[in-house]
Design a protein around this motif. Structure first.
Motif, mmCIF file in Angstrom:
data_model
loop_
_atom_site.group_PDB
_atom_site.id
_atom_site.type_symbol
_atom_site.label_atom_id
_atom_site.label_comp_id
_atom_site.label_asym_id
_atom_site.label_seq_id
_atom_site.Cartn_x
_atom_site.Cartn_y
_atom_site.Cartn_z
ATOM 1 N N GLN A 15 3.947 4.617 -5.691
ATOM 2 C CA GLN A 15 4.959 4.825 -6.730
ATOM 3 C C GLN A 15 5.160 6.327 -6.859
ATOM 4 O O GLN A 15 4.235 7.049 -7.227
ATOM 5 C CB GLN A 15 4.469 4.229 -8.053
ATOM 6 N N GLU A 16 6.341 6.782 -6.537
ATOM 7 C CA GLU A 16 6.641 8.205 -6.616
ATOM 8 C C GLU A 16 6.639 8.652 -8.076
ATOM 9 O O GLU A 16 7.090 7.920 -8.950
ATOM 10 C CB GLU A 16 8.012 8.472 -5.987
ATOM 11 N N PRO A 17 6.129 9.858 -8.370
ATOM 12 C CA PRO A 17 6.155 10.321 -9.759
ATOM 13 C C PRO A 17 7.588 10.550 -10.234
ATOM 14 O O PRO A 17 8.450 10.953 -9.450
ATOM 15 C CB PRO A 17 5.361 11.628 -9.728
ATOM 16 N N ALA A 18 7.812 10.289 -11.503
ATOM 17 C CA ALA A 18 9.110 10.520 -12.132
ATOM 18 C C ALA A 18 8.843 10.899 -13.582
ATOM 19 O O ALA A 18 7.694 10.878 -14.042
ATOM 20 C CB ALA A 18 9.980 9.264 -12.045
ATOM 21 N N GLU A 19 9.889 11.236 -14.305
ATOM 22 C CA GLU A 19 9.744 11.618 -15.709
ATOM 23 C C GLU A 19 8.989 10.531 -16.474
ATOM 24 O O GLU A 19 9.436 9.387 -16.558
ATOM 25 C CB GLU A 19 11.133 11.826 -16.322
ATOM 26 N N GLY A 20 7.807 10.865 -16.991
ATOM 27 C CA GLY A 20 7.009 9.923 -17.768
ATOM 28 C C GLY A 20 6.313 8.850 -16.951
ATOM 29 O O GLY A 20 5.692 7.944 -17.506
ATOM 30 N N VAL A 21 6.408 8.927 -15.624
ATOM 31 C CA VAL A 21 5.798 7.919 -14.746
ATOM 32 C C VAL A 21 4.883 8.633 -13.756
ATOM 33 O O VAL A 21 5.334 9.522 -13.026
ATOM 34 C CB VAL A 21 6.888 7.137 -13.974
ATOM 35 N N PRO A 22 3.606 8.259 -13.713
ATOM 36 C CA PRO A 22 2.698 8.924 -12.775
ATOM 37 C C PRO A 22 2.963 8.482 -11.343
ATOM 38 O O PRO A 22 3.380 7.354 -11.100
ATOM 39 C CB PRO A 22 1.312 8.455 -13.236
ATOM 40 N N GLY A 23 2.692 9.379 -10.406
ATOM 41 C CA GLY A 23 2.689 8.991 -9.005
ATOM 42 C C GLY A 23 1.413 8.230 -8.718
ATOM 43 O O GLY A 23 0.336 8.602 -9.189
ATOM 44 N N ARG A 24 1.544 7.153 -7.966
ATOM 45 C CA ARG A 24 0.390 6.331 -7.604
ATOM 46 C C ARG A 24 0.403 6.074 -6.114
ATOM 47 O O ARG A 24 1.422 5.688 -5.559
ATOM 48 C CB ARG A 24 0.426 4.983 -8.324
ATOM 49 N N LEU A 25 -0.726 6.290 -5.470
ATOM 50 C CA LEU A 25 -0.878 6.003 -4.052
ATOM 51 C C LEU A 25 -2.272 5.436 -3.852
ATOM 52 O O LEU A 25 -3.245 6.007 -4.339
ATOM 53 C CB LEU A 25 -0.721 7.289 -3.225
ATOM 54 N N SER A 26 -2.359 4.315 -3.171
ATOM 55 C CA SER A 26 -3.676 3.816 -2.777
ATOM 56 C C SER A 26 -3.553 3.097 -1.445
ATOM 57 O O SER A 26 -2.500 2.564 -1.094
ATOM 58 C CB SER A 26 -4.293 2.906 -3.844
ATOM 59 N N TRP A 27 -4.652 3.171 -0.705
ATOM 60 C CA TRP A 27 -4.712 2.459 0.557
ATOM 61 C C TRP A 27 -6.086 1.844 0.719
ATOM 62 O O TRP A 27 -7.070 2.311 0.147
ATOM 63 C CB TRP A 27 -4.408 3.379 1.743
ATOM 64 N N THR A 28 -6.121 0.765 1.461
ATOM 65 C CA THR A 28 -7.392 0.202 1.896
ATOM 66 C C THR A 28 -7.624 0.688 3.318
ATOM 67 O O THR A 28 -6.677 0.976 4.051
ATOM 68 C CB THR A 28 -7.388 -1.338 1.865
ATOM 69 N N ALA A 29 -8.879 0.796 3.679
ATOM 70 C CA ALA A 29 -9.238 1.176 5.045
ATOM 71 C C ALA A 29 -10.492 0.405 5.416
ATOM 72 O O ALA A 29 -11.304 0.076 4.536
ATOM 73 C CB ALA A 29 -9.466 2.680 5.150
ATOM 74 N N GLN A 30 -10.615 0.127 6.705
ATOM 75 C CA GLN A 30 -11.793 -0.625 7.118
ATOM 76 C C GLN A 30 -12.231 -0.264 8.512
ATOM 77 O O GLN A 30 -11.450 0.218 9.325
ATOM 78 C CB GLN A 30 -11.546 -2.121 7.026
ATOM 79 N N GLN A 31 -13.518 -0.497 8.718
ATOM 80 C CA GLN A 31 -14.129 -0.376 10.032
ATOM 81 C C GLN A 31 -14.865 -1.688 10.255
ATOM 82 O O GLN A 31 -15.702 -2.072 9.447
ATOM 83 C CB GLN A 31 -15.104 0.801 10.044
ATOM 84 N N ASP A 32 -14.509 -2.378 11.322
ATOM 85 C CA ASP A 32 -15.178 -3.635 11.639
ATOM 86 C C ASP A 32 -16.310 -3.379 12.621
ATOM 87 O O ASP A 32 -16.537 -2.250 13.035
ATOM 88 C CB ASP A 32 -14.165 -4.641 12.197
ATOM 89 N N GLY A 33 -17.007 -4.432 12.977
ATOM 90 C CA GLY A 33 -18.122 -4.306 13.902
ATOM 91 C C GLY A 33 -19.314 -5.061 13.367
ATOM 92 O O GLY A 33 -19.189 -5.900 12.468
ATOM 93 N N PRO A 34 -20.493 -4.769 13.913
ATOM 94 C CA PRO A 34 -21.700 -5.428 13.409
ATOM 95 C C PRO A 34 -21.909 -5.088 11.927
ATOM 96 O O PRO A 34 -21.398 -4.070 11.445
ATOM 97 C CB PRO A 34 -22.821 -4.872 14.285
ATOM 98 N N PRO A 35 -22.652 -5.924 11.203
ATOM 99 C CA PRO A 35 -22.813 -5.721 9.751
ATOM 100 C C PRO A 35 -23.208 -4.307 9.347
ATOM 101 O O PRO A 35 -22.720 -3.796 8.350
ATOM 102 C CB PRO A 35 -23.905 -6.724 9.367
ATOM 103 N N GLN A 36 -24.063 -3.640 10.122
ATOM 104 C CA GLN A 36 -24.519 -2.301 9.745
ATOM 105 C C GLN A 36 -23.419 -1.249 9.900
ATOM 106 O O GLN A 36 -23.570 -0.134 9.420
ATOM 107 C CB GLN A 36 -25.777 -1.903 10.533
#
Length: 174
Positions: A90-111
């Motif tokens: 969500q881009e910041p605007a008058e009275g509205v905060p900018g919001r950015l979030s992402w998920t990230a992952q690394q797969d493989g064995p449990p460790q």
């Protein structure tokens, strides 16, 4: 009284429920959320002000600007490039905060498995100030190992990202 906004958290990544959580914040006078936003969503600028990120790519050919739903990958904290996807923008605007979030992952064995949500909030405050908050929850054994280190490398890494972001948005290099 000034009310400050908070990060929107999906249940899976609620702070305090994962294996590692950090929160970093700066409040700076003389900058606006719009000035900061450009350097946050344009990944082609990241390596110019933050040295803990590398190998940024957009497998579907998007980018370099982050958009809602866009997939990308990047290396950080010594991990091989993590597969990431924007889940809130969500881009910041008058009275509205900018919001950015992402998920990230690394797969493989449990460790080696790692799942994260990295969130940003950028908002203008009264008096010509901007507040930049970044928080991250990590789940997995690599996250638990980071959390046991003192100081937590993620806490210091994210502070370096914030400090670099402020310098870049202010027009200062290095």
């Amino acid at each position: 009284m000034t009310v400050q906004n908070a990060i929107n958290w999906p249940e899976r990544y609620l702070p305090g429920t994962g294996d590692n959580f950090v929160s970093n914040e700066v409040i700076v006078k003389g900058l606006t959320a719009a000035q900061v936003w450009h350097y946050l969503v344009d990944t082609s600028t990241w390596e110019s002000y933050y040295d803990n990120v590398a190998d940024i790519s957009f497998p579907q050919g998007d980018g370099p600007e982050l958009k809602d739903g866009v997939g990308f990958s990047f290396g950080t904290f010594g991990f091989p490039p993590l597969a990431a996807g924007v889940v809130e923008l969500q881009e910041p605007a008058e009275g509205v905060p900018g919001r950015l979030s992402w998920t990230a992952q690394q797969d493989g064995p449990p460790q080696e498995r790692l799942h994260v949500l990295h969130a940003w909030l950028v908002e203008d405050l009264p008096g010509g100030r901007v507040r930049i908050l970044t928080q991250e929850t990590q789940i997995g054994q690599p996250a638990a190992e980071l959390a046991q280190q003192t100081p937590n490398p993620m806490l210091n890494g994210h502070q370096a990202w914030l400090d670099g972001l402020v310098r870049a948005a202010s027009g200062h290099s290095g």
